[in-house]
Motif scaffolding. Structure first.
Motif, mmCIF file in Angstrom:
data_model
loop_
_atom_site.group_PDB
_atom_site.id
_atom_site.type_symbol
_atom_site.label_atom_id
_atom_site.label_comp_id
_atom_site.label_asym_id
_atom_site.label_seq_id
_atom_site.Cartn_x
_atom_site.Cartn_y
_atom_site.Cartn_z
ATOM 1 N N TRP A 1 32.452 45.533 28.157
ATOM 2 C CA TRP A 1 33.447 45.766 29.127
ATOM 3 C C TRP A 1 32.859 44.941 30.685
ATOM 4 C CZ3 TRP A 1 37.683 47.834 28.916
ATOM 5 C CH2 TRP A 1 37.994 48.965 28.103
ATOM 6 N N MET A 2 31.666 44.653 30.659
ATOM 7 C CA MET A 2 31.521 43.794 31.960
ATOM 8 C C MET A 2 32.041 42.331 31.943
ATOM 9 S SD MET A 2 30.074 45.569 34.177
ATOM 10 C CE MET A 2 29.548 44.623 35.343
ATOM 11 N N MET A 3 32.114 41.780 30.654
ATOM 12 C CA MET A 3 32.627 40.619 30.425
ATOM 13 C C MET A 3 34.329 40.617 30.507
ATOM 14 S SD MET A 3 30.240 38.314 30.284
ATOM 15 C CE MET A 3 31.293 36.943 29.739
ATOM 16 N N ALA A 4 34.737 41.479 30.005
ATOM 17 C CA ALA A 4 36.264 41.704 30.102
ATOM 18 C C ALA A 4 36.731 42.203 31.430
ATOM 19 C CB ALA A 4 36.688 43.032 29.221
ATOM 20 N N TRP A 5 36.012 42.736 32.336
ATOM 21 C CA TRP A 5 36.161 42.876 33.786
ATOM 22 C C TRP A 5 36.106 41.660 34.458
ATOM 23 C CZ3 TRP A 5 32.712 42.420 37.894
ATOM 24 C CH2 TRP A 5 33.280 43.033 39.136
ATOM 25 N N THR A 6 35.078 40.815 34.296
ATOM 26 C CA THR A 6 34.971 39.516 34.911
ATOM 27 C C THR A 6 36.144 38.590 34.432
ATOM 28 O OG1 THR A 6 32.276 39.849 34.616
ATOM 29 C CG2 THR A 6 33.251 37.623 35.131
ATOM 30 N N GLY A 7 36.560 38.603 33.179
ATOM 31 C CA GLY A 7 37.831 37.714 33.107
ATOM 32 C C GLY A 7 39.080 38.136 33.788
ATOM 33 N N LEU A 8 39.186 39.632 33.839
ATOM 34 C CA LEU A 8 40.342 39.988 34.756
ATOM 35 C C LEU A 8 40.177 39.596 35.954
ATOM 36 C CD1 LEU A 8 40.659 43.733 32.864
ATOM 37 C CD2 LEU A 8 42.118 41.532 32.719
ATOM 38 N N GLU A 9 39.043 39.698 36.790
ATOM 39 C CA GLU A 9 38.828 39.545 38.079
ATOM 40 C C GLU A 9 39.050 37.753 38.456
ATOM 41 O OE1 GLU A 9 37.948 41.429 40.824
ATOM 42 O OE2 GLU A 9 39.028 42.541 39.196
ATOM 43 N N ILE A 10 38.606 37.080 37.222
ATOM 44 C CA ILE A 10 38.948 35.616 37.336
ATOM 45 C C ILE A 10 40.261 35.472 37.481
ATOM 46 C CG2 ILE A 10 38.815 33.208 36.344
ATOM 47 C CD1 ILE A 10 35.890 34.293 35.405
ATOM 48 N N ASN A 11 41.130 35.997 36.697
ATOM 49 C CA ASN A 11 42.598 36.042 36.329
ATOM 50 C C ASN A 11 43.218 36.242 37.627
ATOM 51 O OD1 ASN A 11 42.927 34.854 33.824
ATOM 52 N ND2 ASN A 11 43.643 36.699 32.831
ATOM 53 N N THR A 12 42.836 37.463 38.348
ATOM 54 C CA THR A 12 43.281 37.874 39.927
ATOM 55 C C THR A 12 43.227 36.920 40.604
ATOM 56 O OG1 THR A 12 42.988 40.209 38.808
ATOM 57 C CG2 THR A 12 43.548 39.930 41.320
ATOM 58 N N LEU A 13 42.050 36.333 40.821
ATOM 59 C CA LEU A 13 41.722 35.563 41.979
ATOM 60 C C LEU A 13 42.295 34.043 41.525
ATOM 61 C CD1 LEU A 13 38.027 36.165 42.524
ATOM 62 C CD2 LEU A 13 40.068 36.781 43.974
ATOM 63 N N ALA A 14 42.608 33.765 40.346
ATOM 64 C CA ALA A 14 43.296 32.386 40.183
ATOM 65 C C ALA A 14 44.896 32.469 40.352
ATOM 66 C CB ALA A 14 43.183 32.118 38.899
ATOM 67 N N ILE A 15 45.524 33.658 40.253
ATOM 68 C CA ILE A 15 46.947 33.689 40.521
ATOM 69 C C ILE A 15 47.351 33.924 41.916
ATOM 70 C CG2 ILE A 15 47.275 36.085 40.168
ATOM 71 C CD1 ILE A 15 49.389 33.652 38.444
ATOM 72 N N LEU A 16 46.384 34.431 42.568
ATOM 73 C CA LEU A 16 46.724 34.446 44.167
ATOM 74 C C LEU A 16 47.206 33.347 44.886
ATOM 75 C CD1 LEU A 16 44.021 37.053 45.178
ATOM 76 C CD2 LEU A 16 46.504 37.794 44.670
ATOM 77 N N PRO A 17 46.560 32.248 44.622
ATOM 78 C CA PRO A 17 47.149 30.980 45.468
ATOM 79 C C PRO A 17 48.605 30.753 44.824
ATOM 80 C CG PRO A 17 44.897 30.570 44.501
ATOM 81 C CD PRO A 17 45.176 31.843 43.998
ATOM 82 N N LEU A 18 48.838 30.752 43.425
ATOM 83 C CA LEU A 18 50.122 30.392 43.111
ATOM 84 C C LEU A 18 51.093 31.415 43.569
ATOM 85 C CD1 LEU A 18 49.237 29.907 39.464
ATOM 86 C CD2 LEU A 18 49.548 28.156 41.091
ATOM 87 N N ILE A 19 50.826 32.738 43.637
ATOM 88 C CA ILE A 19 52.021 33.641 44.348
ATOM 89 C C ILE A 19 52.203 33.235 45.824
ATOM 90 C CG2 ILE A 19 52.264 35.907 44.874
ATOM 91 C CD1 ILE A 19 50.511 36.634 42.487
ATOM 92 N N SER A 20 51.248 33.051 46.529
ATOM 93 C CA SER A 20 51.295 32.632 47.957
ATOM 94 C C SER A 20 51.687 31.334 48.358
ATOM 95 C CB SER A 20 50.137 32.824 48.633
ATOM 96 O OG SER A 20 48.804 32.468 48.419
ATOM 97 N N ASN A 21 51.757 30.324 47.032
ATOM 98 C CA ASN A 21 51.907 28.792 47.293
ATOM 99 C C ASN A 21 53.299 28.496 48.649
ATOM 100 O OD1 ASN A 21 51.956 25.929 46.782
ATOM 101 N ND2 ASN A 21 53.202 26.201 45.105
ATOM 102 N N PRO A 22 54.463 29.337 48.300
ATOM 103 C CA PRO A 22 55.589 28.683 49.201
ATOM 104 C C PRO A 22 55.001 28.747 50.856
ATOM 105 C CG PRO A 22 56.499 30.213 47.590
ATOM 106 C CD PRO A 22 54.879 30.203 47.333
ATOM 107 N N HIS A 23 54.116 29.601 50.959
ATOM 108 C CA HIS A 23 53.746 29.763 52.491
ATOM 109 C C HIS A 23 54.862 30.611 53.354
ATOM 110 C CE1 HIS A 23 49.853 27.619 51.889
ATOM 111 N NE2 HIS A 23 50.667 26.644 51.537
ATOM 112 N N HIS A 24 55.441 31.297 52.778
ATOM 113 C CA HIS A 24 56.490 32.116 53.241
ATOM 114 C C HIS A 24 56.079 33.597 53.411
ATOM 115 C CE1 HIS A 24 60.255 34.376 53.500
ATOM 116 N NE2 HIS A 24 60.871 33.437 53.944
ATOM 117 N N PRO A 25 56.579 34.401 54.533
ATOM 118 C CA PRO A 25 55.817 35.709 54.767
ATOM 119 C C PRO A 25 55.884 36.594 53.572
ATOM 120 C CG PRO A 25 57.096 34.966 56.777
ATOM 121 C CD PRO A 25 57.156 33.557 55.694
#
Length: 346
Positions: A26-50
């Motif tokens: 479970w700890m490794m699965a949780w780690t992978g999910l956290e890496i995914n969440t942090l990696a997608i955040l810059p792509l979502i906020s990429n246009p720098h629009h509010p």
């Protein structure tokens, strides 16, 4: 976005997904999910629009809450049973918490509120990642822990997702929000059968990803974001508008298109499990989704923009269609005759 930063984000997404789907702890699965969440955040906020920043904030808060619940669930199970293995989740409270956590990550009703808003604030390519690749690790965890899931809660959420996904999509004019409610509806179909036939859930997920990718890549090529823009696309790119219509009807599950296959198999499996009332209800609820898909198809191909007598016809684009888009669109339309071969994989 800086190419190096984009490369790091995409690589981190692949790493996080690989860690989660290949782990048994479970700890490794949780780690992978956290890496995914942090990696997608810059792509979502990429246009720098509010609106993009707001979408990234909402996504982070919801996913953090879901990860906390998942970690609490696995820790509680380890405390009472001494097991960290994903397939050994046996404590009733842990099963309930896990079902809730995965439902939040996927966007099942009543935890669906974040998905339409996040997709609306994201670009089309980021929306493609959010509706396909980002759902693969939670679906995998759901499959691995399927014998331990809370059946009553999961079935209730699945039927509610199919109902709300179709109902809320009726009055939308933004394409990304419509596809978000489409995703919620399809997730209802996937989760209702996961207890009885996990492989069927996986095949349904693969076909949904293929159809959604074909639709979103076509929308990106034609630069369509809302219904009013879709109504003018026919005069610019007739061929792509026609294939977009077929891809949307395939998402709706109309025969003889590919999207009919998973719904047919799920209804058949539910009937075999003596759940005929449930199969009837979810089949009737799919008519709600069919309505807004038909509206999209109607806007894409049948309507024409108003024009006056001195109206100049718009130039048709000479932009070549991406090979990936063409391949996915072809598969979205023509895979139903190959259903015996697909069934042999079950």
């Amino acid at each position: 976005m800086n190419p190096q930063a984009k490369l790091i984000s995409i690589s981190s997404l692949l790493l996080g997904t690989t860690i989660t789907i290949s782990s048994s702890h479970w700890m490794m699965a949780w780690t992978g999910l956290e890496i995914n969440t942090l990696a997608i955040l810059p792509l979502i906020s990429n246009p720098h629009h509010p609106r993009a920043i707001e979408a990234a904030t909402k996504y982070f808060l919801v996913q953090a809450a879901a990860s906390t619940l998942l970690l609490f669930s696995s820790t509680t199970n380890a405390l009472f049973t001494g097991q960290w293995d994903i397939t050994q989740l046996t404590h009733p409270t842990s099963c309930l918490l896990l079902t809730t956590a995965i439902s939040i990550k996927l966007g099942l009703v009543p935890f669906h509120f974040w998905l339409p808003e996040v997709l609306q604030g994201s670009s089309l390519m980021t929306s493609l990642l959010l509706t396909t690749a980002m759902k693969f690790p939670p679906i995998t965890l759901l499959l691995m822990a399927s014998p331990s899931l809370n059946f009553t809660l999961l079935t209730t959420m699945a039927i509610a997702s199919a109902a709300l996904g179709g109902w809320m999509g009726l009055n939308q004019t933004q394409i990304r929000k419509i596809l978000a409610f489409s995703s919620i509806s399809h997730l209802g179909w996937m989760t209702i059968i996961i207890i009885y036939n996990p492989k069927l859930t996986l095949i349904t997920f693969y076909l949904y990803c293929m159809m959604t990718a074909a639709t979103l890549l076509t929308l990106k090529t034609t630069k369509i974001l809302k219904l009013s823009t879709m109504m003018t696309a026919w005069t610019k790119i007739p061929s792509l508008s026609a294939t977009l219509m077929l891809a949307l009807l395939s998402l709706a599950g109309l025969p003889p298109l590919t999207g009919f296959l998973p719904k047919w198999l799920i209804i058949q499996e539910l009937t075999k499990q003596e759940m005929t009332p449930t199969a009837t209800i979810i089949a009737l609820l799919s008519l709600l989704g069919l309505f807004f898909y038909l509206r999209l198809a109607y806007c894409a191909t049948i309507t024409l923009p108003p024009n006056s007598s001195n109206y100049m016809k718009q130039w048709r684009t000479n932009k070549p269609v991406n090979t990936l888009t063409a391949t996915l669109t072809t598969m979205t339309i023509t895979l139903l005759p190959f259903s015996p071969m697909i069934l042999s994989m079950l």
